[in-house]
Write a protein that holds these residues in place. Sequence first.
Motif, short mmCIF file in Angstrom:
data_model
loop_
_atom_site.label_atom_id
_atom_site.label_comp_id
_atom_site.label_asym_id
_atom_site.label_seq_id
_atom_site.Cartn_x
_atom_site.Cartn_y
_atom_site.Cartn_z
N SER A 197 -8.17 -3.29 0.15
CA SER A 197 -8.13 -2.00 0.82
C SER A 197 -8.05 -0.89 -0.21
CB SER A 197 -6.93 -1.94 1.77
OG SER A 197 -6.80 -0.67 2.34
N ASN A 198 -9.16 -0.43 -0.70
CA ASN A 198 -9.17 0.66 -1.67
C ASN A 198 -9.52 1.99 -1.01
OD1 ASN A 198 -8.50 -0.83 -3.98
ND2 ASN A 198 -10.60 -1.60 -4.11
N GLY B 295 -4.61 -3.43 -1.76
CA GLY B 295 -3.93 -2.17 -1.96
C GLY B 295 -4.88 -1.11 -2.45
N SER B 296 -4.36 0.04 -2.82
CA SER B 296 -5.13 1.12 -3.41
C SER B 296 -4.96 1.02 -4.92
CB SER B 296 -4.63 2.47 -2.90
OG SER B 296 -4.75 2.53 -1.49
N ASN C 128 -8.59 4.36 2.61
CA ASN C 128 -7.32 4.78 3.19
C ASN C 128 -7.31 4.43 4.66
OD1 ASN C 128 -4.85 5.97 3.67
ND2 ASN C 128 -5.69 8.03 3.88
N SER D 226 4.71 0.38 -7.31
CA SER D 226 4.02 1.43 -6.56
C SER D 226 4.93 2.63 -6.31
CB SER D 226 3.51 0.89 -5.22
OG SER D 226 2.57 -0.14 -5.42
N ASP E 31 0.83 -1.20 0.00
CA ASP E 31 0.00 0.00 0.00
C ASP E 31 0.87 1.25 0.00
OD1 ASP E 31 -2.47 1.21 -0.19
OD2 ASP E 31 -2.81 1.27 1.98
#
Length: 404
Positions: free
Chosen positions: A399-400, A181-182, A402, A204, A145
């Motif tokens: 986990s999109n 992750g985002s 924060n 990333s 992330d």
Amino acid sequence: MGALCCKEDAVDFDDEVDLSHFTLLRSVGKGAFGKVRVVQHKGSKRLFALKYINKAKCIRMRAVENIISERRLLEFIHHDFVVNLRYAFQDDENLFMVIDLMLGGDLRFHLDRMGPFPEDYVRFYAAEVALALRYLHRKHIVHRDLKPDNILLNEHGHAHLTDFNIAVRYSSEKPLTSIAGSMAYMAPEILMKRGYAASVDWWSLGVVCYELLVGKRPFRAKSNEALQHAIMHDPVEFPDDINLSTESMDFVRGLMTRDITQRLGFGPNGFKRLQAHAWFKAYDWNLLESKQASPPFIPDDKRANFDPTHELEEILLEDNPLKVKKRAPKRSGSNNNIKSQYSNDALPETSPEQKKMEERFLVFDYTKQNTGSASLDNRKTSKAYEEKCETRTLADEVSNNNPL
């Protein structure tokens, strides 16, 4: 002459660490299910950041495994360019992690405030974060992330990687397969669902460098499907109206190559190739690694380097403000606390998630890790749990947002 009242109880610092060991100061941040406050240890007088997570919200958001995993990983991580764990404990309502305090704010905050960064800023942050990633990958940990929000500056301007909420151990025998992750920062190999490992963090880092240099991310779309397609297929292009060196653009493209065997940072010689890149030709990596290199930007210590509305919300909107509370007594023969008398948001004693937090979210005190039988028992338990989680893939976690 009035009588004295509200005298603070004396604190025995030989006792197991809890919230009473700290003075609560200002609020500086919040996430999906947690908040951050500045605290001062009453004994050492050192300032830290207190990250606290409401247990009931944690369960409602199905984040118990993530929080426990983050707590476990942080106990075995210590690096100059990582926000390190110092203490961990819990009460009936919250889980607490006391971490290094970063007074310089996160890179998202500074990007929003001043727009695209000069190249020398981005080069410096890329180098320090790269050193943190090399350390994590040597320990078989992938962050997953990496984004400007999760890179914090200390008061001197050095970059530190934070938020290990979806970080996980990986094994060469069993690649990770979960989409975590985002999305805007996800590597193509995550979206392809064919298995991945440490390569995704280097991609990333490339997205982060692009965003800091240009002021926007390299891939943008109106839907998740279109964004996924762009990440997997579109070329990395730079705007014509941005004055960037050829070396900086080549470095970003080197991180964001879809051929992971050629990706800077990854593989047996990946980090050496990154260090030798022309963009870093004037860098003394030994000086950088010892934290002796001078940062190009020093945050203003006369203004808050975070959104001040966090503190206002804490004062005006918090219906259950944080304060020291004694834990409810435990029933004989049970690891579960009886229902807390302090909060209407308390969890029922039969909750399996509550039991899991009680058993796995162990007390941690960095000042006592080498002394005492209780500490030794904790380390043994921690090691056993660490080994159990070593190849966990968090298959059902995405986990999109924060998360804090």
